[in-house]
Write a protein that holds these residues in place. Sequence first.
Motif, PDB file in Angstrom:
ATOM      1  N   GLY A  59      -5.488   5.364   8.457  1.00  0.00           N
ATOM      2  CA  GLY A  59      -6.091   4.382   9.448  1.00  0.00           C
ATOM      3  C   GLY A  59      -5.220   3.354   9.928  1.00  0.00           C
ATOM      4  N   GLY A  60      -6.006   2.145  10.483  1.00  0.00           N
ATOM      5  CA  GLY A  60      -5.046   1.096  10.890  1.00  0.00           C
ATOM      6  C   GLY A  60      -4.124   0.532   9.758  1.00  0.00           C
ATOM      7  N   ARG A  61      -4.768   0.127   8.784  1.00  0.00           N
ATOM      8  CA  ARG A  61      -3.947  -0.551   7.670  1.00  0.00           C
ATOM      9  C   ARG A  61      -2.677   0.406   7.143  1.00  0.00           C
ATOM     10  N   ASP A  83      -5.277  12.634   4.581  1.00  0.00           N
ATOM     11  CA  ASP A  83      -6.533  11.894   5.055  1.00  0.00           C
ATOM     12  C   ASP A  83      -7.635  12.909   4.870  1.00  0.00           C
ATOM     13  N   LYS A  88      -7.781  12.079  12.253  1.00  0.00           N
ATOM     14  CA  LYS A  88      -7.087  10.817  11.763  1.00  0.00           C
ATOM     15  C   LYS A  88      -5.495  10.973  11.600  1.00  0.00           C
ATOM     16  N   THR A 131      -4.551   3.396   1.216  1.00  0.00           N
ATOM     17  CA  THR A 131      -5.115   2.849   2.182  1.00  0.00           C
ATOM     18  C   THR A 131      -6.414   3.556   2.804  1.00  0.00           C
ATOM     19  N   PRO A 133     -10.675   3.764   2.149  1.00  0.00           N
ATOM     20  CA  PRO A 133     -11.667   2.695   2.038  1.00  0.00           C
ATOM     21  C   PRO A 133     -11.448   2.319   0.413  1.00  0.00           C
ATOM     22  N   ARG A 137     -10.371   3.503  -4.474  1.00  0.00           N
ATOM     23  CA  ARG A 137      -8.869   3.081  -4.958  1.00  0.00           C
ATOM     24  C   ARG A 137      -8.469   3.407  -6.460  1.00  0.00           C
ATOM     25  N   GLU A 154      -4.105  -1.124  -1.062  1.00  0.00           N
ATOM     26  CA  GLU A 154      -4.674  -2.420  -0.122  1.00  0.00           C
ATOM     27  C   GLU A 154      -5.928  -2.879  -1.193  1.00  0.00           C
ATOM     28  N   LYS A 155      -6.184  -4.175  -0.989  1.00  0.00           N
ATOM     29  CA  LYS A 155      -7.388  -4.862  -1.356  1.00  0.00           C
ATOM     30  C   LYS A 155      -8.487  -4.286  -0.467  1.00  0.00           C
ATOM     31  N   GLY A 184      -2.331  -5.385  -1.608  1.00  0.00           N
ATOM     32  CA  GLY A 184      -2.513  -6.241  -0.206  1.00  0.00           C
ATOM     33  C   GLY A 184      -2.890  -7.196  -0.127  1.00  0.00           C
ATOM     34  N   GLN A 186      -1.780 -10.161   0.832  1.00  0.00           N
ATOM     35  CA  GLN A 186      -0.646 -10.706   1.503  1.00  0.00           C
ATOM     36  C   GLN A 186      -0.146 -12.332   1.406  1.00  0.00           C
ATOM     37  N   ARG A 224     -18.471   4.057  14.202  1.00  0.00           N
ATOM     38  CA  ARG A 224     -17.810   4.960  14.921  1.00  0.00           C
ATOM     39  C   ARG A 224     -17.967   6.301  15.215  1.00  0.00           C
ATOM     40  N   TRP A 241     -17.410   4.013   7.165  1.00  0.00           N
ATOM     41  CA  TRP A 241     -17.408   3.627   5.554  1.00  0.00           C
ATOM     42  C   TRP A 241     -17.577   2.008   5.442  1.00  0.00           C
ATOM     43  N   GLU A 254     -14.920  -6.747   1.226  1.00  0.00           N
ATOM     44  CA  GLU A 254     -13.818  -6.359   1.882  1.00  0.00           C
ATOM     45  C   GLU A 254     -13.096  -7.127   2.841  1.00  0.00           C
ATOM     46  N   TYR A 358       2.835  -9.499   5.719  1.00  0.00           N
ATOM     47  CA  TYR A 358       2.644  -7.864   5.332  1.00  0.00           C
ATOM     48  C   TYR A 358       3.976  -7.457   5.235  1.00  0.00           C
TER      49      TYR A 358
HETATM   50  N1  LIG Z   1      -4.514  -6.955   3.698  1.00  0.00           N
HETATM   51  C1  LIG Z   1      -5.302  -6.824   4.641  1.00  0.00           C
HETATM   52  O1  LIG Z   1      -5.070  -7.834   5.696  1.00  0.00           O
HETATM   53  C2  LIG Z   1      -5.745  -5.436   5.429  1.00  0.00           C
HETATM   54  C3  LIG Z   1      -6.085  -5.669   6.668  1.00  0.00           C
HETATM   55  C4  LIG Z   1      -7.067  -4.477   6.893  1.00  0.00           C
HETATM   56  C5  LIG Z   1      -7.489  -3.584   6.007  1.00  0.00           C
HETATM   57  N2  LIG Z   1      -7.040  -3.522   4.600  1.00  0.00           N
HETATM   58  C6  LIG Z   1      -7.708  -2.606   3.747  1.00  0.00           C
HETATM   59  O2  LIG Z   1      -6.994  -1.305   3.977  1.00  0.00           O
HETATM   60  C7  LIG Z   1      -8.159  -0.291   3.634  1.00  0.00           C
HETATM   61  C8  LIG Z   1      -8.197   0.518   4.862  1.00  0.00           C
HETATM   62  O3  LIG Z   1      -8.566  -0.277   6.041  1.00  0.00           O
HETATM   63  P1  LIG Z   1      -8.561   0.412   7.286  1.00  0.00           P
HETATM   64  O4  LIG Z   1      -8.562  -1.077   8.219  1.00  0.00           O
HETATM   65  O5  LIG Z   1      -7.106   0.723   7.602  1.00  0.00           O
HETATM   66  O6  LIG Z   1      -9.554   1.618   7.528  1.00  0.00           O
HETATM   67  P2  LIG Z   1      -9.493   2.756   8.541  1.00  0.00           P
HETATM   68  O7  LIG Z   1     -10.585   3.245   8.809  1.00  0.00           O
HETATM   69  O8  LIG Z   1      -8.717   2.278   9.799  1.00  0.00           O
HETATM   70  O9  LIG Z   1      -8.670   3.732   7.554  1.00  0.00           O
HETATM   71  C9  LIG Z   1      -9.271   4.405   6.310  1.00  0.00           C
HETATM   72  C10 LIG Z   1      -8.742   5.933   6.497  1.00  0.00           C
HETATM   73  O10 LIG Z   1      -8.908   6.425   5.146  1.00  0.00           O
HETATM   74  C11 LIG Z   1      -9.443   7.654   5.591  1.00  0.00           C
HETATM   75  N3  LIG Z   1     -10.045   8.112   4.393  1.00  0.00           N
HETATM   76  C12 LIG Z   1     -11.320   7.647   3.998  1.00  0.00           C
HETATM   77  N4  LIG Z   1     -11.520   8.516   2.688  1.00  0.00           N
HETATM   78  C13 LIG Z   1     -10.439   8.987   2.325  1.00  0.00           C
HETATM   79  C14 LIG Z   1     -10.000   9.909   1.091  1.00  0.00           C
HETATM   80  N5  LIG Z   1     -10.934  10.005  -0.030  1.00  0.00           N
HETATM   81  N6  LIG Z   1      -9.093  10.291   1.173  1.00  0.00           N
HETATM   82  C15 LIG Z   1      -8.057  10.301   2.115  1.00  0.00           C
HETATM   83  N7  LIG Z   1      -8.413   9.369   3.080  1.00  0.00           N
HETATM   84  C16 LIG Z   1      -9.344   9.089   3.282  1.00  0.00           C
HETATM   85  C17 LIG Z   1     -10.110   7.448   6.826  1.00  0.00           C
HETATM   86  O11 LIG Z   1     -10.637   8.705   7.292  1.00  0.00           O
HETATM   87  C18 LIG Z   1      -9.215   6.909   7.538  1.00  0.00           C
HETATM   88  O12 LIG Z   1      -8.523   7.227   8.356  1.00  0.00           O
HETATM   89  C19 LIG Z   1      -9.272  -1.054   3.209  1.00  0.00           C
HETATM   90  O13 LIG Z   1      -9.439  -1.305   1.981  1.00  0.00           O
HETATM   91  C20 LIG Z   1      -9.131  -2.405   3.870  1.00  0.00           C
HETATM   92  O14 LIG Z   1      -9.867  -3.483   3.198  1.00  0.00           O
HETATM   93  C21 LIG Z   1      -6.546  -4.747   4.443  1.00  0.00           C
END
Ligand SMILES: NC(=O)c1ccc[n+]([C@@H]2O[C@H](COP(=O)([O-])OP(=O)(O)OC[C@H]3O[C@@H](n4cnc5c(N)ncnc54)[C@H](O)[C@@H]3O)[C@@H](O)[C@H]2O)c1
Length: 449
Positions: A59-61, A83, A88, A131, A133, A137, A154-155, A184, A186, A224, A241, A254, A358
């Motif tokens: 995902g994004g992170r 994933d 994704k 990374t 949900p 973890r 990640e946290k 994470g 950071q 979404r 999620w 979160e 980061y």
């Molecule tokens: N440190 C920071 O500042 C920061 C910033 C953003 C997010 N995060 C953390 O990063 C983590 C992810 O957040 P995000 O924003 O990237 O979410 P996101 O929804 O963009 O990405 C999560 C991805 O994980 C996939 N996924 C779900 N379950 C799965 C599994 N069992 N196995 C494999 N893939 C799976 C999803 O399909 C998705 O693509 C969270 O824990 C969030 O708290 C931290």
Amino acid sequence: MKESKKTPKSDSLNRRAFVGNTTKTAVAGAALSALPIERFAHAAISPGDTIKIGLVGCGGRGTGAASQALSTGESVKLVAMADVFKDKLDERHALLKKQSEKQVDVPDENRFVGPDAYKKVIEQVDLVILTTPPGFRPYHFAEAIRQNKHVFMEKPVAVDGPGVRKVLEVAKEADKKGLKVGVGLQRHHQPGYIETIKRLKDGAIGDLVSMRAYWNGGGVWDPRATREQAKTELEYQLRNWYYYNWLCGDHITEQHIHNLDVINWLKDGFPVLARGMGGRQVRTDKKYGEIFDHHAVEYQYADGSWLFSQCRHIRGCWNSVSEHVQGATGHADIGAHQIFGKGGNWRYKKDRDEKSPYQIEHDDLFAAIRHNEPYNEAYYGAKSTLTSILGRMATYTGGEVTWEQALNSKVQLMPESITWDSKPPTGPDENGEYPIPVPGDKIWKRKIV
Ligand SMILES: NC(=O)c1ccc[n+]([C@@H]2O[C@H](COP(=O)([O-])OP(=O)(O)OC[C@H]3O[C@@H](n4cnc5c(N)ncnc54)[C@H](O)[C@@H]3O)[C@@H](O)[C@H]2O)c1
């Protein structure tokens, strides 16, 4: 605050010499058995070796973290990705390949999809980035350490008491094996925070009397996927999620974990109890699952000092993402890196070329791996996660909850594993509404603490 068992600083066993030739390895077996466990539990990495990394949760992170890991040096390669959803994975693989053509080499056979895909990525790599949900973890972390791999995760690192306990146990295993673990949170790597916290601990405003922490904002992404787009209830919840506690832990866990963690860092400790109130005032539609839109918690630390915390996902209100402390002789805005003391005011000056936290967190982790230095952020990552879970237990029950109750809680929101046939631990009623905790309700209390 880095808690870690000491591991040897240097490692003369070069990775290629160690894993490159199985016959030599077998012959050397007797000699190796005399070495401490961390010398043979994982492939030692020397400064010039290629580090193979994998991404679980595209995902994004995850994309950001993979990109930062690759930016720690040219000899880092992304070789495997996982994933639950193929769309994704494909989207993020294309993006990373475009960003770092030479360092991204993930052939089709190393792109894994589904709930079990994480295991296959872990098999391929030296370090795995976790990374997904946060509910997953603890179990993904346990598998990575079982397979003797370094971890960046990640946290938050869990969503419930049993998950936190598991991470704490696995963290000890990581130390025994000499594996490095980054989490994470950071701000611990951000020079402005480091300098401000140091000055406060050195007494810039005298004894610390009370603290405040906020993550008040308008909220995150709207759901979404619609019910019609998702094939099953499980897919619906996985795509959305954020709104389900077994996956997310609510936004106090979160997001607000970051601010709570800063106060724990400042206090060199963790709260002993929490009291709170919260609810769903504005974001009440059934598409927003089961989480609250506001929480207000007061936490007490062992020395009797109090932290007043708020987090809100409601648009049009007073917003702030910050941490503050009142001392006997002054006060500080920790996030703004500003101290207002009796002896004068101070403000951190950022270098023009200062890297993002980061990036720094990855630079620090990879340096520790290459130089085999102790590095394990899972302990404070788990305890700051528990701080946020404790707060959620207080707002959901409306009662006073102790640290020990939260830590020893038997309420497990996240199942140990899921398959595509699993029924999610929470589900909608005939009107599509999810059960929402009711503070003060005895039956609910048993499901929360
Ligand atoms: N440190 C920071 O500042 C920061 C910033 C953003 C997010 N995060 C953390 O990063 C983590 C992810 O957040 P995000 O924003 O990237 O979410 P996101 O929804 O963009 O990405 C999560 C991805 O994980 C996939 N996924 C779900 N379950 C799965 C599994 N069992 N196995 C494999 N893939 C799976 C999803 O399909 C998705 O693509 C969270 O824990 C969030 O708290 C931290």
